[in-house]
Design an enzyme around this catalytic site. Structure first.
Site, mmCIF file in Angstrom:
data_model
loop_
_atom_site.group_PDB
_atom_site.id
_atom_site.type_symbol
_atom_site.label_atom_id
_atom_site.label_comp_id
_atom_site.label_asym_id
_atom_site.label_seq_id
_atom_site.Cartn_x
_atom_site.Cartn_y
_atom_site.Cartn_z
ATOM 1 N N THR A 1 -3.502 -6.524 6.506
ATOM 2 C CA THR A 1 -4.232 -5.863 5.412
ATOM 3 C C THR A 1 -5.651 -6.388 5.203
ATOM 4 O O THR A 1 -6.587 -5.599 5.011
ATOM 5 C CB THR A 1 -3.410 -5.997 4.112
ATOM 6 N N ASP B 1 5.092 -6.544 16.905
ATOM 7 C CA ASP B 1 5.345 -6.823 15.495
ATOM 8 C C ASP B 1 6.396 -5.840 14.960
ATOM 9 O O ASP B 1 6.256 -4.626 15.131
ATOM 10 C CB ASP B 1 4.008 -6.657 14.741
ATOM 11 N N HIS C 1 4.283 -7.008 2.361
ATOM 12 C CA HIS C 1 3.233 -6.386 3.176
ATOM 13 C C HIS C 1 2.289 -5.566 2.299
ATOM 14 O O HIS C 1 2.730 -4.916 1.365
ATOM 15 C CB HIS C 1 3.859 -5.454 4.220
ATOM 16 N N GLY C 2 1.010 -5.608 2.610
ATOM 17 C CA GLY C 2 0.032 -4.780 1.895
ATOM 18 C C GLY C 2 -0.703 -5.562 0.822
ATOM 19 O O GLY C 2 -0.601 -6.786 0.752
HETATM 20 P P1 13P Z 1 -0.201 -8.048 5.625
HETATM 21 O O1 13P Z 1 -0.669 -6.673 5.987
HETATM 22 O O2 13P Z 1 0.251 -8.126 4.197
HETATM 23 O O3 13P Z 1 -1.199 -9.079 5.983
HETATM 24 O O4 13P Z 1 1.113 -8.339 6.489
HETATM 25 C C1 13P Z 1 1.014 -8.406 7.883
HETATM 26 C C2 13P Z 1 2.348 -8.594 8.526
HETATM 27 O O5 13P Z 1 3.239 -9.241 8.011
HETATM 28 C C3 13P Z 1 2.533 -7.972 9.847
HETATM 29 O O6 13P Z 1 3.837 -8.182 10.324
HETATM 30 O O1 G3H Z 2 3.990 -5.352 8.939
HETATM 31 C C1 G3H Z 2 3.393 -4.314 9.146
HETATM 32 C C2 G3H Z 2 2.029 -4.365 9.742
HETATM 33 O O2 G3H Z 2 1.064 -4.484 8.732
HETATM 34 C C3 G3H Z 2 1.817 -3.169 10.633
HETATM 35 O O3 G3H Z 2 1.724 -2.026 9.880
HETATM 36 O O4 G3H Z 2 3.329 -0.389 10.827
HETATM 37 O O5 G3H Z 2 1.277 0.362 9.611
HETATM 38 O O6 G3H Z 2 1.093 -0.648 11.888
HETATM 39 P P1 G3H Z 2 1.880 -0.578 10.594
HETATM 40 ZN ZN ZN Z 3 5.331 -8.194 8.818
#
Ligand code: 13P
Ligand code: G3H
Ligand code: ZN
Length: 284
Positions: free
Chosen positions: A233, A82, A180-181
């Protein structure tokens, strides 16, 4: 059943008109929660690790955990990187057995994003690994963005067409209003833009920042071509809330299994609900 690529999982999702959850993991309990949920729902699944997760657990541990999950399961599982941002890191993941990688060059200008993504695709495809690219900036909720500036981060559909044509990515993560978050307000998704991007690229689309997005919006995004939905999240929150609850309920508890076991179960429940929402339950 062993590991498969994201491209294989997404091709079936494309044919069936559903999406597959891509769930982030950091440790053994979360990997187990993901695979148990996928098995219980008879669903294909994408288990993904960020660069931060790899750094936290160690490459050898995270790969062994996901590999074991796939080997012991009877549903298709992809091991996906990811938000890979660095060419070397992406190569290291391929070498260590990831069956799919994301190269996130979205912080670069278009031509540089195309260059780095194309280089990754060339190597990855040569060894049977699939690639997700990102175009447009998908924010973190902590990034302060003025409403007037919001759309400046969004993906331009015409650029998306060029990006996909030039790079040959298997899937594209566009920026259409998710972050994100944990959201502070209700996320506003630009569905017209999503439809246009899909029409001009024709590839499976990936929705990042999907935790906290209302179910009806997720379903609408899937109807417009989203085939991979990223969730981190919501899993973190369910897991940590249960850890907190257990510690508060019995401050004298010293057996980690009695704290992390129930947290794993709560995470599993959340993931099962997501799998049903995405329409992939019963598709494995
Ligand atoms: P969330 O933490 O908002 O669900 O996003 C996850 C994500 O996009 C990981 O690449
Ligand atoms: O998109 C980000 C994911 O939620 C992963 O988050 O980089 O804190 O592992 P992280
Ligand atoms: Zn992401």
């Amino acid at each position: 059943m062993g590991l498969v690529t994201c491209a294989e999982i997404l091709a079936s999702a494309e044919a069936g008109g559903y999406a597959v959850g891509a769930f982030n993991c950091n440790n053994m309990e979360i990997v187990q929660a993901i695979i148990r949920a996928a098995e219980a729902e008879r669903s294909p699944v994408i288990i993904q690790a960020s660069q931060g997760a790899i750094k936290y657990a160690g490459m050898g541990y995270i790969v062994a955990l996901i590999r074991e999950a796939a080997a012991s399961a009877s549903v298709p599982v992809a091991m996906h990187l990811d938000h890979g941002t660095d060419f070397q890191q992406v190569m290291l993941c391929i070498r260590n057995g990831f069956t799919s990688v994301m190269i996130d060059g979205s912080h670069h200008p278009l031509s540089e994003n195309i260059d780095i993504t194309k280089r990754v695709v060339e190597v990855a495809h040569a060894v049977g690994v699939s690639v997700e690219g990102e175009l447009g900036r998908i924010r973190g909720v902590e990034d302060e963005v003025r409403v007037s500036e919001r759309e400046a981060f969004f993906t331009d559909p015409e650029e998306a067409r060029i990006f996909v044509r030039e790079t040959g990515v298997d899937a594209l993560a566009p920026s259409i209003g998710t972050a994100h978050g944990r959201y502070r307000g209700k996320p506003e998704l630009d569905f017209d833009r999503l439809a246009q991007i899909r029409k001009l690229t024709g590839v499976p689309l990936v929705l990042h920042g999907s935790s906290g997005v209302p179910g009806e919006d997720i379903r609408r995004a899937i109807s417009l071509g989203v085939r991979k939905v990223n969730i981190d999240t919501d899993i973190r929150e369910a897991f940590v809330a249960e850890v907190r609850r257990r510690l508060e309920a019995d401050p004298s508890e010293i057996d980690p299994r009695r704290i992390l076991g129930p947290a794993r179960e709560k995470a599993c429940q959340v993931i099962r609900e997501k799998i049903r929402l995405f329409g992939s339950a019963g598709k494995a």
